[in-house]
Scaffold this motif. Structure first.
Motif, PDB file in Angstrom:
ATOM      1  N   VAL A  35     -24.515 -20.173  -2.302  1.00  0.00           N
ATOM      2  CA  VAL A  35     -23.898 -20.574  -3.560  1.00  0.00           C
ATOM      3  C   VAL A  35     -24.625 -19.859  -4.696  1.00  0.00           C
ATOM      4  CG1 VAL A  35     -25.346 -22.660  -3.688  1.00  0.00           C
ATOM      5  CG2 VAL A  35     -23.247 -22.523  -5.045  1.00  0.00           C
ATOM      6  N   TRP A  36     -23.855 -19.310  -5.621  1.00  0.00           N
ATOM      7  CA  TRP A  36     -24.414 -18.512  -6.715  1.00  0.00           C
ATOM      8  C   TRP A  36     -24.672 -19.381  -7.943  1.00  0.00           C
ATOM      9  CZ3 TRP A  36     -26.886 -14.258  -7.615  1.00  0.00           C
ATOM     10  CH2 TRP A  36     -26.941 -13.734  -8.904  1.00  0.00           C
ATOM     11  N   TRP A  42     -29.151 -20.742  -0.547  1.00  0.00           N
ATOM     12  CA  TRP A  42     -28.432 -20.878   0.718  1.00  0.00           C
ATOM     13  C   TRP A  42     -29.242 -21.748   1.681  1.00  0.00           C
ATOM     14  CZ3 TRP A  42     -31.669 -16.817  -0.046  1.00  0.00           C
ATOM     15  CH2 TRP A  42     -32.405 -16.314   1.033  1.00  0.00           C
ATOM     16  N   THR A  58     -21.768 -25.941  -2.725  1.00  0.00           N
ATOM     17  CA  THR A  58     -20.955 -25.397  -3.817  1.00  0.00           C
ATOM     18  C   THR A  58     -21.485 -25.993  -5.117  1.00  0.00           C
ATOM     19  OG1 THR A  58     -18.684 -24.945  -4.536  1.00  0.00           O
ATOM     20  CG2 THR A  58     -19.170 -27.197  -3.826  1.00  0.00           C
ATOM     21  N   CYS A  78     -11.461 -23.145   1.346  1.00  0.00           N
ATOM     22  CA  CYS A  78     -11.399 -22.549   0.011  1.00  0.00           C
ATOM     23  C   CYS A  78     -10.009 -22.740  -0.566  1.00  0.00           C
ATOM     24  CB  CYS A  78     -11.794 -21.076   0.008  1.00  0.00           C
ATOM     25  SG  CYS A  78     -10.579 -19.931   0.697  1.00  0.00           S
ATOM     26  N   ARG A  88     -13.759 -17.522   1.470  1.00  0.00           N
ATOM     27  CA  ARG A  88     -13.641 -17.513   0.017  1.00  0.00           C
ATOM     28  C   ARG A  88     -12.434 -16.670  -0.366  1.00  0.00           C
ATOM     29  NH1 ARG A  88     -16.912 -20.867   0.570  1.00  0.00           N
ATOM     30  NH2 ARG A  88     -18.838 -21.279  -0.603  1.00  0.00           N
ATOM     31  N   ASN A 136     -21.243 -17.600   6.622  1.00  0.00           N
ATOM     32  CA  ASN A 136     -20.639 -17.994   5.358  1.00  0.00           C
ATOM     33  C   ASN A 136     -20.907 -16.932   4.311  1.00  0.00           C
ATOM     34  OD1 ASN A 136     -19.242 -19.643   3.503  1.00  0.00           O
ATOM     35  ND2 ASN A 136     -20.168 -21.489   4.352  1.00  0.00           N
ATOM     36  N   CYS A 159     -20.184 -15.877  -0.241  1.00  0.00           N
ATOM     37  CA  CYS A 159     -19.716 -16.247  -1.574  1.00  0.00           C
ATOM     38  C   CYS A 159     -19.818 -15.025  -2.468  1.00  0.00           C
ATOM     39  CB  CYS A 159     -20.520 -17.413  -2.157  1.00  0.00           C
ATOM     40  SG  CYS A 159     -22.174 -16.984  -2.743  1.00  0.00           S
ATOM     41  N   ARG A 165     -19.189 -11.541 -10.769  1.00  0.00           N
ATOM     42  CA  ARG A 165     -18.679 -12.130  -9.527  1.00  0.00           C
ATOM     43  C   ARG A 165     -18.102 -11.066  -8.601  1.00  0.00           C
ATOM     44  NH1 ARG A 165     -15.991 -15.378 -13.091  1.00  0.00           N
ATOM     45  NH2 ARG A 165     -13.961 -14.929 -12.128  1.00  0.00           N
ATOM     46  N   GLY A 168     -14.702 -12.788  -7.111  1.00  0.00           N
ATOM     47  CA  GLY A 168     -14.471 -14.108  -6.546  1.00  0.00           C
ATOM     48  C   GLY A 168     -13.917 -15.047  -7.605  1.00  0.00           C
ATOM     49  N   CYS A 210     -16.694 -20.266  -7.061  1.00  0.00           N
ATOM     50  CA  CYS A 210     -17.688 -19.917  -6.046  1.00  0.00           C
ATOM     51  C   CYS A 210     -18.833 -19.126  -6.655  1.00  0.00           C
ATOM     52  CB  CYS A 210     -17.052 -19.138  -4.904  1.00  0.00           C
ATOM     53  SG  CYS A 210     -16.477 -17.514  -5.366  1.00  0.00           S
TER      54      CYS A 210
END
Length: 311
Positions: free
Chosen positions: A44-45, A54, A86, A188, A238, A279, A281, A287, A307, A311
């Motif tokens: 997750v950013w 993560w 998230t 997603c 995503r 996984n 993101c 993004r 993205g 996300c």
């Protein structure tokens, strides 16, 4: 053994359909940012902190990679054997705990709020992946994986069938919105949130399903979006702003990495990695940097796509 590309375009990035030509950057390659994790998940950013967080599930910790310095550190330990992560629309971390068999939110002061741990009086199985709708509702999958052994949580007998749930933000009401899938996994929304994609890891072969989302949060009966090959396992997913679906994929050398599907379900691109991608993101200032977590490593790749904002 993975090695950085010695030339551009990176041969690990494969164009399967002409539509991917404009998404692939011919002068960007796959970068390995971190190693030494036992089994990674749930990237997750955090744009405000310029970092990626993560999960390292068996090591019971959250990891952090800082964009400015490239430093890798432990973000939280113990983590409750967190899997998926998230952020909600207020920027708070929302996580799926295998250990506590619950979905939790990390408040601004670092305290934890339990969002869901039971349905109809029975304990959840092992919440796996989670997304937050713009209306504030929290959607999460609840397969069995986290209670099958003592490796990614604690072995236990299930009390409930496996579902995808929707948590109403105001009332706290929890509804099972997808049933009849033995092990739902990655989730997603499409960019306009009119579609919900769900990875089905309980069918043979595995599938990605898609459901139409009603204004009241209800779903239609759904349909198969992509049917994987017999040996393939899709995982985290995503969407980008054009509606393409980016899916973690594996296992094995011929399958491991990321598959990219156009909105019409055509496979348009592939990113080969040395291990199954659990996984992924999007992150970075625009993004447009794809972060991919495999069993033991964190990778990234700049792409000519963005993205969706959540996300």
């Amino acid at each position: 053994m993975w090695e950085p590309t010695e030339r551009y375009p990176d041969p690990a990035i494969e164009v399967l359909d002409p539509r991917f030509q404009t998404i692939r950057l011919t002068n960007a390659g796959v970068e390995r940012l971190a190693t030494g994790i036992r089994y990674g998940e749930g990237p997750v950013w955090f744009g405000d902190a310029r970092c990626l967080v993560w999960s390292d599930i068996p090591n019971n910790r959250l990891m952090r990679w800082d964009e400015q310095t490239g430093a890798v550190s432990v973000h939280r330990k113990p983590s409750g054997y967190i899997n998926g992560n998230t952020r909600d629309r207020q920027g708070r971390l929302v996580s799926c705990e295998h250990g506590g068999r619950r979905v939790v939110r990390t408040e601004y002061d670092g305290s934890l709020t339990v969002l869901a741990d039971r349905f109809e009086g029975k304990r959840l199985n092992a919440p796996n992946d989670v997304v937050v709708h713009s209306d504030g509702s929290v959607w999460f999958s609840d397969p069995l994986f986290g209670i099958l052994s003592n490796y990614e949580g604690f072995q236990a007998q299930p009390e409930l069938p496996t579902h995808v749930y929707r948590l109403e933000p105001d009332s706290g009401r929890l509804d099972a919105v997808v049933s009849g899938i033995h092990n739902p996994n990655g989730l997603c929304f499409s960019p306009d949130e009119r579609l919900l994609y769900v990875v089905d890891n309980g069918s043979t072969p595995n599938r990605i399903l898609v459901y139409a989302v009603g204004q009241d949060g209800s779903l239609d009966d759904g349909r198969t979006f992509v049917e994987a090959s017999t040996d393939a396992i899709p995982d985290g997913i995503r969407c980008d702003t054009d509606g393409n679906v980016w899916a973690g994929w594996g296992p094995g050398p011929a399958l491991s990495g990321v598959m990219v599907f156009a909105p019409d379900a055509t496979a348009i691109g592939r990113i080969a990695l040395p291990d199954r991608c659990a996984n992924l993101c999007f992150g970075g200032a625009r993004r447009n940097r794809l972060f991919m977590v495999t069993g033991q490593c964190l990778f990234s790749l700049y792409v000519n796509a963005q993205g969706v904002g959540y996300c």
